[in-house]
Design a protein around this motif. Structure first.
Motif, PDB file in Angstrom:
ATOM      1  N   PHE A 158       0.811  -1.212   0.000  1.00  0.00           N
ATOM      2  CA  PHE A 158       0.000   0.000   0.000  1.00  0.00           C
ATOM      3  C   PHE A 158       0.850   1.271   0.000  1.00  0.00           C
ATOM      4  N   TYR A 194      -2.837   7.308  -0.885  1.00  0.00           N
ATOM      5  CA  TYR A 194      -3.577   6.539   0.109  1.00  0.00           C
ATOM      6  C   TYR A 194      -4.118   7.477   1.189  1.00  0.00           C
ATOM      7  N   ARG A 215      -8.262   7.674   0.935  1.00  0.00           N
ATOM      8  CA  ARG A 215      -8.987   6.723   1.780  1.00  0.00           C
ATOM      9  C   ARG A 215      -9.940   7.432   2.739  1.00  0.00           C
ATOM     10  N   THR A 275      -5.481   2.466  -4.503  1.00  0.00           N
ATOM     11  CA  THR A 275      -4.960   2.212  -3.157  1.00  0.00           C
ATOM     12  C   THR A 275      -5.525   0.935  -2.549  1.00  0.00           C
ATOM     13  N   THR A 283      -2.643  -2.267  -6.130  1.00  0.00           N
ATOM     14  CA  THR A 283      -1.330  -1.693  -5.845  1.00  0.00           C
ATOM     15  C   THR A 283      -0.215  -2.470  -6.533  1.00  0.00           C
TER      16      THR A 283
END
Length: 275
Positions: free
Chosen positions: A26, A33, A37, A228, A233
């Motif tokens: 990640f 990310y 997220r 992500t 990934t």
């Protein structure tokens, strides 16, 4: 949540904590990310904090510190544990102290905490070793809280995603999975975690919590988030582009945006008091 299957050479989905290559992938774009997220319901954070004996928090697999910052904002002192140095670097830049280690190998050096959290990360921890270690680093009456999101895009978005994945990874053993997974599949993982916590004999009876909420995504926002997630990934740039193009076209057909129905699930338990 859309997650591409791991390679056949990696462990089965019943043992995600053994899939270290995916678990530590990640950080390929840690800044994306952190930006893309979603956070966690404020009501969840408040309930954890209110039900803990103090404000010292250990965040297992803290990533870039998305959950940790919410606990800091609630008045907690948070220490992050993160195996990926790239993710830890972003978290530190945002004000979170982080020690780089897998939780199973991390050395607490006598430190104990009021709360141990794992936000969208517990499935990367050995469940038996992790529960036992969480008990060791919690003060009596301290709270372990494991939580994460269950979210599947609407069928109009999920099905083109699944079809594109099958094109770019036709040999995956997971290529026959449905485009959208039922909530019960996610809930089963938390029930299993509750059982592992119970088996340590170090906690009071675990509780299951649920928070339902929704969030709107534009085409750009969803295409920022998708890379992500899970095996995306690890895709080659051309493979990723094909998946994103297909999903982008699907969102365009919906008018350029859609609403995601989220369920945030948690299993939590108090460290049993000792004499």
């Amino acid at each position: 949540m859309p997650t591409l299957p791991r390679e056949q050479s990696e462990p089965s989905p019943q043992e995600p904590h053994r899939a270290r290559r995916m678990a530590e992938s990640f950080g390929v774009d840690a800044q994306r990310y952190d930006t893309a997220r979603p956070g966690y319901p404020d009501a969840l954070v408040a309930r954890i904090v209110a039900g803990s004996p103090g404000r010292e928090v250990l965040d297992i697999g803290c990533g870039t510190g998305i959950a940790a910052r919410q606990f800091q904002a609630a008045g907690c002192a948070v220490l992050g544990i993160e195996p990926d140095a790239r993710m830890a670097e972003v978290a530190r830049a945002r004000g979170l102290p982080v020690e780089v280690a897998a939780f199973e190998a991390w050395q607490p050096a006598g430190r104990r905490f009021d709360t141990v959290i794992a936000a969208q990360s517990w499935h990367w921890v050995d469940p038996v070793a992790g529960a036992a270690k969480a008990a060791r680093v919690l003060r009596p009456g301290g709270r372990l809280a494991i939580f994460g999101h269950a979210y599947e895009p609407p069928a109009e978005v999920a099905e083109p995603f699944a079809a594109a994945y099958r094109r770019v990874a036709p040999d995956s053993p997971f290529s026959g999975m449905p485009a959208r997974r039922p909530l019960d599949l996610y809930r089963a993982a938390y029930v299993k975690s509750a059982g592992t916590i119970r088996e340590t004999g170090q906690f009071d009876e675990p509780e299951q919590w649920r928070f339902d909420w929704r969030q709107s995504y534009t085409r750009r926002q969803w295409l920022d988030l998708l890379p992500t997630t899970g095996g995306l990934t690890q895709l080659r740039p051309d493979q990723l582009a094909e998946v994103l193009d297909a999903v982008g076209e699907a969102i365009d057909a919906l008018g350029g945006h859609f609403t995601m129905e989220f369920t945030t699930l948690a299993v939590t338990a108090l460290r049993a008091a000792t004499s």
